[in-house]
Design an enzyme around this catalytic site. Structure first.
Site, short mmCIF file in Angstrom:
data_model
loop_
_atom_site.label_atom_id
_atom_site.label_comp_id
_atom_site.label_asym_id
_atom_site.label_seq_id
_atom_site.Cartn_x
_atom_site.Cartn_y
_atom_site.Cartn_z
N HIS A 106 0.84 -1.21 0.00
CA HIS A 106 0.00 0.00 0.00
C HIS A 106 0.88 1.26 0.00
O HIS A 106 0.61 2.21 -0.73
CB HIS A 106 -0.89 0.04 1.24
CG HIS A 106 -1.90 -1.06 1.34
ND1 HIS A 106 -2.08 -1.83 2.46
CD2 HIS A 106 -2.80 -1.54 0.43
CE1 HIS A 106 -3.03 -2.72 2.26
NE2 HIS A 106 -3.48 -2.57 1.03
N LYS B 16 -15.82 -7.72 5.14
CA LYS B 16 -14.68 -8.23 5.92
C LYS B 16 -14.86 -7.98 7.41
O LYS B 16 -15.46 -6.99 7.81
CB LYS B 16 -13.39 -7.52 5.47
CG LYS B 16 -12.97 -7.86 4.07
CD LYS B 16 -11.75 -7.06 3.66
CE LYS B 16 -11.36 -7.38 2.23
NZ LYS B 16 -10.28 -6.53 1.74
N ARG C 11 -2.09 -5.62 -8.50
CA ARG C 11 -0.92 -6.45 -8.22
C ARG C 11 -0.74 -7.56 -9.24
O ARG C 11 0.36 -7.92 -9.61
CB ARG C 11 -1.03 -7.07 -6.82
CG ARG C 11 -0.92 -6.07 -5.70
CD ARG C 11 -1.46 -6.62 -4.42
NE ARG C 11 -2.86 -6.98 -4.58
CZ ARG C 11 -3.56 -7.67 -3.72
NH1 ARG C 11 -2.99 -8.11 -2.63
NH2 ARG C 11 -4.83 -7.94 -3.93
N SER D 168 -3.16 -7.81 2.96
CA SER D 168 -3.37 -7.58 4.40
C SER D 168 -3.78 -8.88 5.09
O SER D 168 -3.35 -9.15 6.22
CB SER D 168 -4.46 -6.53 4.61
OG SER D 168 -4.05 -5.32 4.08
N1 COA Z 1 -0.24 -4.03 -1.83
C1 COA Z 1 -0.61 -4.94 -0.94
N2 COA Z 1 -1.89 -5.32 -0.78
C2 COA Z 1 -2.83 -4.75 -1.57
C3 COA Z 1 -2.49 -3.78 -2.52
C4 COA Z 1 -1.14 -3.43 -2.64
N3 COA Z 1 -0.73 -2.54 -3.53
N4 COA Z 1 -3.63 -3.41 -3.14
C5 COA Z 1 -4.62 -4.14 -2.60
N5 COA Z 1 -4.14 -4.94 -1.64
C6 COA Z 1 -4.87 -5.92 -0.85
C7 COA Z 1 -5.57 -5.36 0.31
O1 COA Z 1 -4.73 -5.29 1.42
C8 COA Z 1 -6.66 -6.36 0.52
O2 COA Z 1 -6.14 -7.49 1.17
P1 COA Z 1 -7.07 -8.43 2.02
O3 COA Z 1 -8.28 -8.75 1.17
O4 COA Z 1 -6.17 -9.54 2.24
O5 COA Z 1 -7.44 -7.66 3.25
C9 COA Z 1 -7.00 -6.85 -0.86
O6 COA Z 1 -5.90 -6.50 -1.65
C10 COA Z 1 -8.23 -6.25 -1.41
O7 COA Z 1 -8.15 -4.90 -1.13
P2 COA Z 1 -9.22 -3.91 -1.56
O8 COA Z 1 -9.88 -4.27 -2.81
O9 COA Z 1 -8.53 -2.61 -1.54
O10 COA Z 1 -10.30 -4.03 -0.47
P3 COA Z 1 -10.50 -2.94 0.45
O11 COA Z 1 -11.42 -3.38 1.49
O12 COA Z 1 -9.20 -2.49 0.99
O13 COA Z 1 -11.16 -1.75 -0.46
C11 COA Z 1 -13.08 -0.44 -0.98
C12 COA Z 1 -12.42 -1.82 -1.08
C13 COA Z 1 -13.08 0.07 0.43
C14 COA Z 1 -12.32 0.55 -1.86
C15 COA Z 1 -14.52 -0.58 -1.51
O14 COA Z 1 -15.13 -1.60 -0.79
C16 COA Z 1 -15.32 0.70 -1.37
O15 COA Z 1 -15.20 1.62 -2.14
N6 COA Z 1 -16.16 0.77 -0.31
C17 COA Z 1 -17.03 1.92 -0.06
C18 COA Z 1 -18.48 1.57 -0.38
C19 COA Z 1 -18.75 1.70 -1.85
O16 COA Z 1 -18.64 2.77 -2.43
N7 COA Z 1 -19.12 0.59 -2.47
C20 COA Z 1 -19.37 0.52 -3.90
C21 COA Z 1 -18.08 0.23 -4.62
S1 COA Z 1 -18.36 0.04 -6.33
#
Ligand code: COA
Length: 164
Positions: free
Chosen positions: A20, A44, A93, A131
């Site tokens: 991140h 989650k 990724r 994560s």
């Molecule tokens: N390096 C390491 N890990 C990474 C990474 C990077 N560059 N990019 C992503 N990841 C990992 C994250 O740590 C996460 O790991 P985990 O699943 O093991 O915890 C995984 O990839 C998925 O991450 P992500 O897709 O970013 O999930 P998130 O919960 O962090 O983010 C939101 C999703 C919050 C952006 C999305 O749910 C959101 O926008 N929520 C708000 C509500 C909304 O508007 N919903 C409609 C969306 S269309």
């Protein structure tokens, strides 16, 4: 062409990893202002509270002067409206991230017409990192020091001590 773009990097960051931070560093070199926006992912069960995630992230990016850390609840597009931004940054990724990211980017664009999602690739050394892997390794007593910023490592270690 807009010169005052605010880029928003949203996620749950539970916990923030070096992957991140790598993406945030890249975004900070491209955009004048980057907001790391931490939220609750309803799919989650989080290990760290929002306050803990905010504090770990703030400490991890304190050296990047054009990066601010904030939180939001509800829809990401509503948060973008609130802060007058139209630009989302996400990390890609591996190919396996693509389908989910593609779906989310198009849905966000349906919800807010002018929204753009910019994808950045982390250094290849972080492409395997997530994560949930860090959480699993940490809770099973494995070594994860090289995967997370120092402040996150300390926080996880102190939480681990409390649980023994
Ligand atoms: N390096 C390491 N890990 C990474 C990474 C990077 N560059 N990019 C992503 N990841 C990992 C994250 O740590 C996460 O790991 P985990 O699943 O093991 O915890 C995984 O990839 C998925 O991450 P992500 O897709 O970013 O999930 P998130 O919960 O962090 O983010 C939101 C999703 C919050 C952006 C999305 O749910 C959101 O926008 N929520 C708000 C509500 C909304 O508007 N919903 C409609 C969306 S269309």
């Amino acid at each position: 062409m807009k010169k005052d773009i605010i880029a928003v990097y949203p996620g749950s960051f539970d916990p923030p990893t070096n992957g991140h931070i790598d993406i945030i560093g890249r975004a900070a070199k491209i955009f004048p202002k980057v907001i790391v926006a931490i939220t609750h992912n309803y799919n989650k069960n989080h290990m760290f509270t929002l306050e803990e995630r905010l504090s770990m992230m703030k400490e991890s990016v304190s050296a990047m002067k054009n990066v601010k850390v904030s939180s939001f609840s509800g829809l990401l597009v509503d948060y973008l409206n609130e802060i007058n931004s139209f630009c989302i940054v996400r990390g890609l990724r591996a190919l396996s991230d693509f389908e989910y990211e593609f779906q989310m980017a198009l849905m966000n664009r349906k919800l807010k017409k002018n929204v753009e999602t910019i994808f950045l690739m982390p250094d290849q050394e972080y492409t395997f990192l997530s994560s949930s892997m860090v959480r699993e390794i940490a809770s099973l007593g494995g070594q994860f020091k090289n995967f997370v910023p120092k402040s996150v490592y300390k926080k996880i270690m102190s939480k681990r001590k409390l649980n023994v």
